[in-house]
Scaffold this motif. Structure first.
Motif, mmCIF file in Angstrom:
data_model
loop_
_atom_site.group_PDB
_atom_site.id
_atom_site.type_symbol
_atom_site.label_atom_id
_atom_site.label_comp_id
_atom_site.label_asym_id
_atom_site.label_seq_id
_atom_site.Cartn_x
_atom_site.Cartn_y
_atom_site.Cartn_z
ATOM 1 N N GLY A 162 47.025 33.756 96.291
ATOM 2 C CA GLY A 162 46.135 33.071 97.235
ATOM 3 C C GLY A 162 46.852 32.759 98.542
ATOM 4 O O GLY A 162 48.039 33.070 98.708
ATOM 5 N N PHE A 163 46.119 32.165 99.502
ATOM 6 C CA PHE A 163 46.740 31.784 100.776
ATOM 7 C C PHE A 163 47.588 30.531 100.548
ATOM 8 O O PHE A 163 47.299 29.719 99.654
ATOM 9 C CB PHE A 163 45.660 31.522 101.828
ATOM 10 C CG PHE A 163 44.976 32.773 102.303
ATOM 11 C CD1 PHE A 163 45.594 33.626 103.200
ATOM 12 C CD2 PHE A 163 43.701 33.121 101.835
ATOM 13 C CE1 PHE A 163 44.968 34.799 103.630
ATOM 14 C CE2 PHE A 163 43.072 34.277 102.258
ATOM 15 C CZ PHE A 163 43.712 35.126 103.158
ATOM 16 N N PRO A 164 48.657 30.332 101.348
ATOM 17 C CA PRO A 164 49.548 29.189 101.123
ATOM 18 C C PRO A 164 48.811 27.849 101.220
ATOM 19 O O PRO A 164 47.918 27.678 102.052
ATOM 20 C CB PRO A 164 50.571 29.321 102.267
ATOM 21 C CG PRO A 164 50.494 30.741 102.704
ATOM 22 C CD PRO A 164 49.104 31.200 102.445
ATOM 23 N N VAL A 172 40.497 30.786 99.699
ATOM 24 C CA VAL A 172 39.785 30.767 100.993
ATOM 25 C C VAL A 172 39.009 29.455 101.109
ATOM 26 O O VAL A 172 39.019 28.794 102.161
ATOM 27 C CB VAL A 172 38.823 31.977 101.119
ATOM 28 C CG1 VAL A 172 37.955 31.859 102.374
ATOM 29 C CG2 VAL A 172 39.584 33.289 101.130
ATOM 30 N N ALA A 173 38.371 29.066 99.995
ATOM 31 C CA ALA A 173 37.583 27.823 99.993
ATOM 32 C C ALA A 173 38.467 26.616 100.315
ATOM 33 O O ALA A 173 38.054 25.704 101.029
ATOM 34 C CB ALA A 173 36.905 27.641 98.636
ATOM 35 N N LYS A 174 39.697 26.645 99.812
ATOM 36 C CA LYS A 174 40.622 25.525 100.088
ATOM 37 C C LYS A 174 41.096 25.529 101.542
ATOM 38 O O LYS A 174 41.286 24.482 102.150
ATOM 39 C CB LYS A 174 41.865 25.649 99.192
ATOM 40 C CG LYS A 174 41.667 25.139 97.797
ATOM 41 C CD LYS A 174 43.024 25.066 97.102
ATOM 42 C CE LYS A 174 42.816 24.965 95.596
ATOM 43 N NZ LYS A 174 43.983 25.436 94.849
ATOM 44 N N PRO A 198 33.505 29.909 108.742
ATOM 45 C CA PRO A 198 33.086 31.187 108.144
ATOM 46 C C PRO A 198 34.217 32.045 107.556
ATOM 47 O O PRO A 198 35.366 31.967 107.980
ATOM 48 C CB PRO A 198 32.465 31.918 109.334
ATOM 49 C CG PRO A 198 33.198 31.397 110.518
ATOM 50 C CD PRO A 198 33.681 30.009 110.200
ATOM 51 N N VAL A 199 33.819 32.870 106.593
ATOM 52 C CA VAL A 199 34.700 33.885 106.023
ATOM 53 C C VAL A 199 33.975 35.216 106.108
ATOM 54 O O VAL A 199 32.742 35.257 106.087
ATOM 55 C CB VAL A 199 35.066 33.563 104.551
ATOM 56 C CG1 VAL A 199 33.823 33.454 103.676
ATOM 57 C CG2 VAL A 199 36.014 34.610 103.958
ATOM 58 N N CYS A 200 34.742 36.297 106.221
ATOM 59 C CA CYS A 200 34.148 37.640 106.172
ATOM 60 C C CYS A 200 35.012 38.509 105.276
ATOM 61 O O CYS A 200 36.243 38.440 105.334
ATOM 62 C CB CYS A 200 34.103 38.248 107.573
ATOM 63 S SG CYS A 200 33.525 39.957 107.555
ATOM 64 N N SER A 201 34.351 39.305 104.451
ATOM 65 C CA SER A 201 35.077 40.242 103.601
ATOM 66 C C SER A 201 34.543 41.653 103.837
ATOM 67 O O SER A 201 33.332 41.876 103.843
ATOM 68 C CB SER A 201 34.899 39.847 102.131
ATOM 69 O OG SER A 201 35.520 40.812 101.310
#
Ligand code: SAM
Length: 347
Positions: free
Chosen positions: A170-172, A196-198, A205-208
């Motif tokens: 996950g992201f740091p 990503v949620a954290k 926004p998020v994009c995948s």
């Protein structure tokens, strides 16, 4: 075309600058200008020393009389000339992503994977000078090559590339609630959604990006589980148009009656009588007799200024109303690249 003419406010090419050497819109190359350097292509040999001191955008001539244009680098051009180490995102997807992720100066954006840095370059340019892009890729050599590219494009202070397995780790944690937008271009993006949620600020926004619908479905499931809202998936397809002025007259826009000097407006055929799809789009084709009056072909604007007039003779121009601007879709449309899924973190 500006053959090196310098105007007030022009940015001049210097030793060490990156320039995009433009041959045709399908043939461009990134070149770092060096004192005594050379550039060779099918149009001949070009000396870098002849480029130094010229303004970006100018046309330069090589030893054999061939020419190229020297363009200032931009993210759009960089995407067309960068070294492909992976598949990359192209302008149509990139522009859509930037708009829908609301990326603007000052934003903190996270992305994985970095790949060839095509999207990263556009993100960095859009967030600069006050924002920052944190880009993650688990492939060390790719990450290092991307860092070198950002040095070359002058964006290194706006991007940090870190080697990390985002699907696994996950992201740091340090980014929790600090990030304005996240972009994922990973084989299993759903694995990264919990982190990503954290990371995202509330309502951000998020994009995948995923090439196939099965991946989109799994990502949407993960987004829903983490209470993301406003889920939307797009496929962006690019249709290019060829735009040109098209002569609605025939041949050279004249019938035989124009050859005697007692002609009239009837010498110029009306649009209705012209053959369909007859193309005469070069400037030269607008002049009835280019040998007799070379000066009339020298300026396109000049051609457009002339209105219809009586008593047309050889060497005179056709009215601009006979040259409407026509747009036709090109036969080959760019095909599927992938689906872009957007969502917003719950408030
Ligand atoms: N968007 C990039 C561009 O426009 O240049 C291209 C990204 S490329 C298609 C996908 C990248 O994701 C590859 O460089 C790959 O090494 C990286 N990647 C794949 N799995 C990963 C993971 N688990 N963690 C981090 N990076 C990963």
């Amino acid at each position: 075309d500006r053959d090196g003419e310098v105007r007030k406010g022009d940015k001049l090419i210097q030793d060490g600058d990156l320039v995009i050497v433009y041959e045709t819109y399908k043939q461009m190359k990134a070149v770092t200008v060096t004192k005594n350097g050379e550039f060779q292509n099918r149009y001949g040999l070009f000396m870098h020393n002849d480029w130094i001191g010229k303004p970006f955008g100018c046309k330069v001539t090589g030893k054999k009389g061939g020419f190229v244009h020297l363009l200032a680098p931009s993210p759009q051009l960089w995407t067309l000339v960068l070294t492909h180490r992976t598949q990359i995102l192209y302008i149509m997807d990139i522009s859509f992503v930037l708009a829908y992720l609301e990326v603007r100066p000052g934003c903190v954006v996270m992305e994985s994977g970095t790949g060839s840095g095509s999207l990263t370059t556009a993100l960095a340019r859009a967030t600069a000078p006050t924002g920052h892009v944190y880009s993650f890729d688990f492939h060390e050599q790719r990450a290092e090559a991307a860092r070198k590219d950002f040095e070359r494009t002058g964006l290194s202070s706006f991007v940090t590339v870190t080697v990390r397995d985002i699907q696994g780790e996950g992201f740091p944690e340090e980014f929790a609630n600090e990030v304005d937008a996240v972009f994922l271009d990973l084989p299993q993006p759903w694995l990264a959604i919990p982190s990503v949620a954290k990371s995202l600020r509330a309502d951000s926004p998020v994009c995948s990006f995923s090439p196939c619908m099965e991946q989109v479905q799994r990502t949407c499931e993960a987004l829903t589980t983490k209470e993301f809202r406003d889920l939307r998936t797009f496929e962006v397809l690019l249709r290019t148009y060829e735009v040109h002025e098209e002569c609605l007259g025939t041949d050279l826009g004249l019938d035989d009656s124009v050859n005697n000097d007692n002609d009239s407006e009837s010498a110029v055929r009306s649009p209705r009588s012209s053959p369909p799809h007859k193309r005469l789009c070069s400037v030269e084709s607008k002049v009835i007799d280019s040998e007799e009056d070379q000066t009339q072909v020298s300026s396109k604007d000049n051609l457009m200024e002339k209105g219809p007039k009586k008593g047309r003779s050889r060497g005179e121009q056709l009215p601009s109303s006979l040259y409407p601007i026509v747009a036709r879709p090109e036969a080959e449309a760019k095909g599927h690249t992938g689906y872009l899924t957007f969502a917003r973190r719950a408030v």
